[in-house]
Design a protein around this motif. Structure first.
Motif, PDB file in Angstrom:
ATOM      1  N   ALA A 128      11.967   7.135   6.176  1.00 48.83           N
ATOM      2  CA  ALA A 128      11.777   8.118   7.141  1.00 48.83           C
ATOM      3  C   ALA A 128      11.207   7.435   8.564  1.00 48.83           C
ATOM      4  O   ALA A 128      10.626   6.712   8.433  1.00 48.83           O
ATOM      5  N   GLU A 154       6.395  17.726  11.905  1.00 51.85           N
ATOM      6  CA  GLU A 154       7.685  17.583  11.123  1.00 51.85           C
ATOM      7  C   GLU A 154       8.677  17.304  12.200  1.00 51.85           C
ATOM      8  O   GLU A 154       9.601  16.627  11.886  1.00 51.85           O
ATOM      9  N   ILE A 163       9.643  13.976  13.346  1.00 51.09           N
ATOM     10  CA  ILE A 163      10.724  12.692  12.425  1.00 51.09           C
ATOM     11  C   ILE A 163      11.881  12.842  13.035  1.00 51.09           C
ATOM     12  O   ILE A 163      12.505  13.738  13.198  1.00 51.09           O
ATOM     13  N   TYR A 208       7.834   5.228   5.281  1.00 53.77           N
ATOM     14  CA  TYR A 208       7.654   5.924   6.655  1.00 53.77           C
ATOM     15  C   TYR A 208       7.224   5.072   7.713  1.00 53.77           C
ATOM     16  O   TYR A 208       6.302   4.342   7.762  1.00 53.77           O
ATOM     17  N   TYR A 236       3.978  13.316   3.921  1.00 56.91           N
ATOM     18  CA  TYR A 236       5.319  13.214   3.745  1.00 56.91           C
ATOM     19  C   TYR A 236       5.569  12.451   2.357  1.00 56.91           C
ATOM     20  O   TYR A 236       6.169  12.781   1.458  1.00 56.91           O
ATOM     21  N   THR A 252      13.266   6.295  -0.582  1.00 58.29           N
ATOM     22  CA  THR A 252      13.289   7.303   0.486  1.00 58.29           C
ATOM     23  C   THR A 252      12.627   6.406   1.843  1.00 58.29           C
ATOM     24  O   THR A 252      11.839   5.576   1.802  1.00 58.29           O
ATOM     25  N   LYS A 268      15.435  11.124   8.543  1.00 56.05           N
ATOM     26  CA  LYS A 268      14.805  10.669   7.102  1.00 56.05           C
ATOM     27  C   LYS A 268      16.101  11.049   6.311  1.00 56.05           C
ATOM     28  O   LYS A 268      17.074  11.511   6.274  1.00 56.05           O
TER      29      LYS A 268
END
Lengths: 219, 475
Positions: A68, A79, A82, A34, A131, A66, A85
């Motif tokens: 983001a 959110e 973001i 992230y 997240y 993953t 992602k």
């Protein structure tokens, strides 16, 4: 014929095993990354460097990982901040496609980014923590591309302890401000403050200012 | 008690030392017997234990040697049986192929002989000689020539000469015909010679096969007798086969590794690139399983073709069933080879895709594919298709390796046990030597009383012998 079936049965079972392997297997070292991008004030000028880092990270991430990207603005615990992602597909070809699309999204964001008045790093960290917690990943990495100078608007409460066990927090490109130049202790104290907050939350803290060392981000 | 205490035992330290020394020596002398026995017994016990272990190793080695011999002979007999069987099969094939047309050959030869006979008979028919004419001519020639008869005789002579010329011409014509007939018979002779030469070479081949069978049978007899020559030959053969088949297997493993790398990457597209069982990626396991299945199919195929004999069950199957099973194995193998070719193709596409993505991420723009890239792609596809079939032949060295491994392990076991036997014997001997050495060292510490003891014993012995002599003289 019974004898033939006796020989073929294990082979057929092996093939079935291949087919069913997804059900019996576990993700292999999937990572969750992230990245927080500071968009306050003049720091937006540094976003080209952020793009380099993102490109590098995309080459390092594998199927199942993953990734983001979120912006740090006035109120980052949301959110809505973001930017892009993705959870990479298990198939390498699909992953490659996703990486290209992801980079396009980031490019689009960098082109159109607007500077924010305040810098809510803590809110972004909390959002990142939440997240990554939601995703079933074995390694959790939070990257903070910022000067680490938090500037909250009035009324925002961010005096909250982090819960960062098994998290790695990397501060990237922590630039020195004018006050830091006048008194370097300010810079050091700022970094120490963040280190303490992260380590008190159980996380591992590191700073990478030299982009030649970006290979160490995911080590 | 300290050293000073010892020195103060008597007013004179030297005396004290002497007293202690003498006391210690006496104590050592008194306890000499049991202690020596203990030391020697200890050494001898360990020696016997090691000797026993050595004997055990030797017996074990002997048992393995005998077992190895039995296995080698059994393998040799099986091999010889197979060789004889194969030779008989070849003879059968040769007879069926080469001598199967013997009836036709016989008929052709008979026809040729008949034709030659007929031509010969016809060439033998000589035109009959006109004997009475000759006599008439002779009679007329004897008649004296008179003027009245001169004309008649001349006419007659002329007729006779004409007739003679005609007869000679007739004879020449007949001779020519006979030569023609004999000339016509020549191809039949040549044909006959050719046929018989061909038959001779075929029969020679059969004789060669028969000689080979004789050799195999001789070897078989040698093995049955369990002769040393047969054992040496079998052992040497087994070792050679072990190393050669090991080398071929190593090459095959190299092929399997290349095969694995060809399909492991694209396999991630099928089973996912981020899942694992234990520490192994599922894609890698799937690629390995495919290769293993191919090798298994190859084994079954070779087994069904009776090239190898690893599975007695398959060999004992009914021929029709065995052939069917062979076809099934071949079809599965071909299918897997096609799958591999597809995966190899996919691999190249993935590589190109990854290169393009990496270039895009670096900001290098679009990377143009090379014009000659199709060569790599086709080579990968070809390898993907061929390698499974090439791996089929692993069955042959594998069988040889499995058979020779038993013998080689046996030999290694024998060498190990014999080595251990020698080591145990050496250790035992060393222990015995240590026991004796310690006993002798002990004697050094009580050398003085020991010397006196020996002296007294000798004196006793001499005095007793002297008194015995005197006694005898008195008697």
């Amino acid at each position: 014929m019974k004898r033939i079936s006796k020989f073929l049965t294990p082979i057929v079972l092996s093939l079935i095993l291949i087919g069913c392997s997804d059900d019996q297997s576990a993700p292999l070292g999937s990572r969750g990354v992230y990245m927080l991008l500071d968009t306050s004030g003049t720091y937006t000028e540094e976003l080209d460097k952020a793009r380099q880092i993102i490109s590098f990270l995309l080459t390092q991430l594998n199927p199942g990982d993953t990734f983001a990207i979120a912006r740090i603005d006035t109120a980052s615990f949301s959110e809505k901040d973001i930017v892009a992602k993705v959870k990479f597909d298990d198939r390498p070809s699909a992953t490659n496609q996703q990486k290209r699309v992801f980079l396009d999204d980031v490019d689009s964001f960098i082109r159109n980014v607007q500077s924010s008045s305040y810098t809510d790093i803590s809110g972004g960290m909390l959002q990142a923590q939440e997240y990554l917690m939601e995703h079933d990943v074995r390694e959790r990495v939070i990257l903070v591309f910022s000067d680490m100078q938090e500037d909250l608007p009035e009324g925002y409460v961010r005096d909250i302890s982090f819960t960062l066990e098994d998290y790695k927090v990397v501060a990237l490109n922590v630039t020195k401000l004018r006050e830091d130049n006048m008194d370097p202790r300010v810079y050091m104290e700022r970094l120490d403050m963040w280190r303490n907050r992260v380590e008190e939350g159980g996380g591992y803290w590191t700073v990478i200012n030299d982009l030649d060392r970006i290979e160490e981000i995911l080590d | 008690m300290t050293w000073n205490d010892v020195l103060e035992l008597t007013p004179h330290p030297g005396l004290s030392i002497l007293a202690v020394f003498l006391t210690a020596t006496m104590v050592l002398f008194i306890t000499r017997g049991p202690l020596r026995a203990c030391l020697l017994g200890f050494g001898n016990t360990l020696y016997r234990a090691c000797r026993l272990a050595s004997k055990g190793c030797q017996f074990g080695a002997q048992a393995i040697v005998e077992r190895n011999k039995a296995v080698l002979l059994e393998q040799g007999m099986q091999e010889a049986e197979r060789a004889v069987e194969r030779e008989f099969e070849r003879i059968s094939n040769t007879v069926a192929k080469e001598l199967g047309d013997y009836p036709a050959l016989h008929r052709q030869v008979s026809e040729a002989i008949t034709a030659i006979e007929e031509d010969y008979d016809r060439s033998r028919e000589v035109p009959p000689v006109p004997q009475p004419w000759v006599e008439a001519v002779e009679a007329i020639a004897k008649i004296p020539r008179a003027d009245s008869l001169s004309g008649i005789l001349d006419n007659f002579q002329k007729s006779i000469v004409d007739m003679e010329n005609k007869a000679v011409e007739e004879y020449r014509k007949d001779s020519k015909e006979r030569h023609r007939l004999l000339h016509a018979a020549r191809p039949y002779w040549q044909e006959l010679v050719k046929r018989f030469t061909g038959t001779e070479s075929r029969l020679q081949r059969l004789l060669d096969r028969a000689n080979a069978i004789d050799n195999h049978m001789d070897f078989f007899t040698e093995i049955s007798k369990g002769s040393n020559a047969a054992m040496r030959r079998l052992s040497a053969s087994s070792l050679t086969q072990f190393f050669i088949s090991g080398l071929v297997l190593a090459i095959a493993i190299g092929g399997a590794v290349i095969n694995f790398h060809l399909i492991a990457r694209p396999m991630a597209e099928m089973v996912g690139g981020n899942t694992a069982i234990g520490n192994l990626r599922v894609a890698d396991i799937a690629a390995l399983v495919i290769i293993m299945v191919e090798v298994s199919m190859g084994l079954f195929l070779m087994e069904c073709m009776r090239i190898t004999r690893l599975f007695p069950v398959i060999n004992s199957l009914d021929d029709r069933l065995r052939i069917k099973m062979g076809w099934v194995a071949f079809i599965i193998l071909t299918s897997l080879a096609m799958v591999e070719a597809g995966l190899a193709f996919m691999r190249e596409i993935l590589v190109q895709d990854e290169l393009a993505t990496a270039a895009a991420l670096r900001g290098d723009g679009v990377v143009e594919a090379s014009d000659v890239m199709w060569i790599t792609t086709m080579a990968q596809c070809g390898m993907g298709f061929i390698l499974p079939f090439a791996l089929t032949f692993v069955a042959i060295p594998m069988e040889t390796f499995a058979h020779s491994l038993r013998t080689v392990l046996g030999m290694a076991g024998v060498a190990l046990l014999r080595g251990m036997a020698v080591i145990f014997m050496m250790i035992g001997t060393v222990f015995r030597g240590i026991g004796r050495g310690l006993a002798n060292i002990y004697d050094i510490f009580c050398a003085l009383p020991l010397a006196f003891s020996r002296l007294f014993r000798r004196k006793d012995k001499s005095s007793s012998s002297y008194s015995t002599v005197e006694g005898m003289q008195g008697l």
